[in-house]
Design an enzyme around this catalytic site. Structure first.
Site, short mmCIF file in Angstrom:
data_model
loop_
_atom_site.label_atom_id
_atom_site.label_comp_id
_atom_site.label_asym_id
_atom_site.label_seq_id
_atom_site.Cartn_x
_atom_site.Cartn_y
_atom_site.Cartn_z
N GLY A 52 0.82 -1.20 0.00
CA GLY A 52 0.00 0.00 0.00
C GLY A 52 0.86 1.25 0.00
CB CYS A 53 0.16 4.71 -1.10
SG CYS A 53 -1.51 4.91 -0.44
CE1 TYR A 54 -1.63 7.96 3.98
CE2 TYR A 54 -3.40 6.35 3.86
CZ TYR A 54 -2.97 7.68 3.86
OH TYR A 54 -3.89 8.70 3.75
#
Length: 337
Positions: free
Chosen positions: A149-151
Site C-alpha cells: 500500500g501507499c502508506y
C-alpha cells in the site's frame, strides 16, 4: 521479445496509471484490458484522454480470457476481488502482480480482522511482498507479487534504516495523502466541495487497515495517523522514533545513504522533500533529522501515491520478477511544475 501483459481494473486511478506506464514500457506488449462495470465500453469513453491512443476493448473480468492472451496480469482491483481472480491465473501459469490488499498480509487472521475472511488463504505463502527496497532478491522469479500500500511504502522507506540498525522499538508515522488515494468512486471523502481547502485525519488509533501491514513489514509497533489533504496526488510520511542510544546526525545520514545506495528509486536528501518533487514518478525521496535534546529521530519520505505507492512500484517489482533491467520503463523524473 516483449512480454504479453494485461491489466484488470483499468477503469480506476491505479489501473489507468498502470496503463500510462506499461504502454511506454519497451519490454511490454499490452494485449488485454479488463474492467468490471466498464466492460464493453471503449477505453476513450471511460478515459477521454486516451481517445485514439490505444485501440483495445475493455473486456469482462474473465480469468480464462486473460490467461489465453497474457503472460502477466496486473490486478488493480478492490480487496476480495483480486483473490477471486488470481488463483485461476496462477494455475494457468501466469505471473500475477496484485496492487490490492489480498496477498500483502501473511496471517489470514490478521487479514480477516480488517477485510473479512480471506478467499484463498492457501495462496498467501506463495506471495512475495513487492517492496523492492526490502525484497529485491526474493522478487526474482516470483509469480505472485503483492504490491504494498501507499502508506506502508512511504512509512517503510522512512523507517527501515532506523529499524534495521536496532535504534528504536516503536514507530510513529503521520502521513498526508492526495485525494486520488480515496479512489474514483464519488463519496464524501473525494468530493471537491468536501476536500478543497480542508484537511482531515481518519483511521485513528490503529484502526486503519494499513497499520497491520506496516507492523508486519517493520516488525515493530506502529502508531499510524493518515490525513487527507487537498491535492490530487502525492504523499508525505513523517516518521518519528525515540532512539535507544545516543546517535549523531552524521551517523544517521550515513546510515540512510548506505541503506539506499544500491536502490535506484530512492534518493536521500539533505533537506525535507516536497510531494511535488516526485509527482508522476516511481521514486521516493527521504530525509533524516535528529533532535538530540529529546533523543528523537525524524525521517520524512515523499512519494507519489499512484506512482511509487502503487503503479510505479508494481512495474518496478515486475521488472525484478521477470529479469528485466530494474529501472526499465520506470518514470523517475517528476512532472513539473
Amino acid at each position: 521479445m516483449a512480454i504479453r501483459v494485461g491489466i484488470a481494473g483499468v477503469s480506476g486511478y491505479t489501473g489507468v496509471e498502470l496503463l500510462r506506464l506499461l504502454q511506454a514500457h519497451p519490454g511490454v506488449e499490452l494485449v488485454a484490458l479488463a474492467a468490471g462495470e466498464a466492460a464493453g465500453r471503449p477505453l476513450g469513453e471511460v478515459w477521454p484522454g486516451w481517445t485514439g491512443r490505444l485501440d483495445l476493448p475493455l473486456l469482462p473480468l474473465d480469468p480464462a480470457a486473460l490467461a489465453a492472451s497474457c503472460e502477466v496480469v496486473f490486478l488493480g482491483l478492490p480487496h476480495g476481488v483480486s483473490a477471486s481472480v488470481a488463483p485461476a491465473l496462477l494455475d494457468a501459469g501466469l505471473v500475477v502482480v496484485d496492487l490490492g490488499a489480498d496477498f500483502r498480509l501473511r496471517d489470514p487472521a490478521v487479514y480477516a480482522a480488517s477485510y473479512g475472511a480471506h478467499p484463498c488463504p492457501e495462496r498467501l505463502a506463495q506471495a512475495v511482498y513487492a517492496l523492492p527496497e526490502l525484497n529485491r532478491a526474493r522478487l526474482a522469479g516470483a509469480r505472485l507479487l503483492a504490491v504494498p500500500g501507499c502508506y506502508p511504502t512511504a512509512t517503510a522507506i522512512a523507517a527501515l534504516p532506523l529499524v534495521e540498525a536496532g535504534l528504536c522499538e516503536l514507530i510513529v508515522s503521520d502521513c498526508l495523502s492526495g485525494v486520488s488515494g480515496a479512489g474514483r468512486k464519488a463519496g464524501p471523502r473525494n468530493l471537491y466541495c468536501e476536500v478543497q481547502e480542508s484537511s482531515t485525519a481518519y483511521g485513528l488509533a490503529g484502526t486503519h487497515r494499513h497499520s497491520s501491514e506496516m507492523e508486519q513489514t517493520l516488525g515493530l509497533p506502529v502508531i499510524f495517523t493518515p490525513h487527507l489533504v487537498p491535492m490530487v496526488r502525492g504523499m508525505i510520511a513523517t516518521v518519528k522514533a525515540r532512539l535507544l542510544r545516543p546517535v549523531g546526525i552524521e551517523e544517521l545520514r550515513q546510515l540512510y545513504r548506505q541503506r539506499y545506495a544500491d536502490h535506484p528509486a530512492v534518493t536521500v536528501l539533505d533537506e525535507p522533500p516536497a510531494s511535488g518533487w516526485v509527482r508522476g514518478t516511481a521514486a521516493a525521496q527521504v530525509h533524516i533529522a535528529l533532535d538530540p535534546a529529546r533523543g528523537f529521530a525524524t525521517a520524512v519520505c515523499a512519494i507519489d501515491n499512484l506512482g511509487k505507492g502503487a503503479a510505479g512500484q508494481a512495474v518496478h517489482a515486475f521488472n525484478l520478477a521477470l529479469g528485466l533491467p530494474e529501472t526499465q520503463g520506470l518514470p523517475l523524473f517528476p512532472l513539473l511544475p
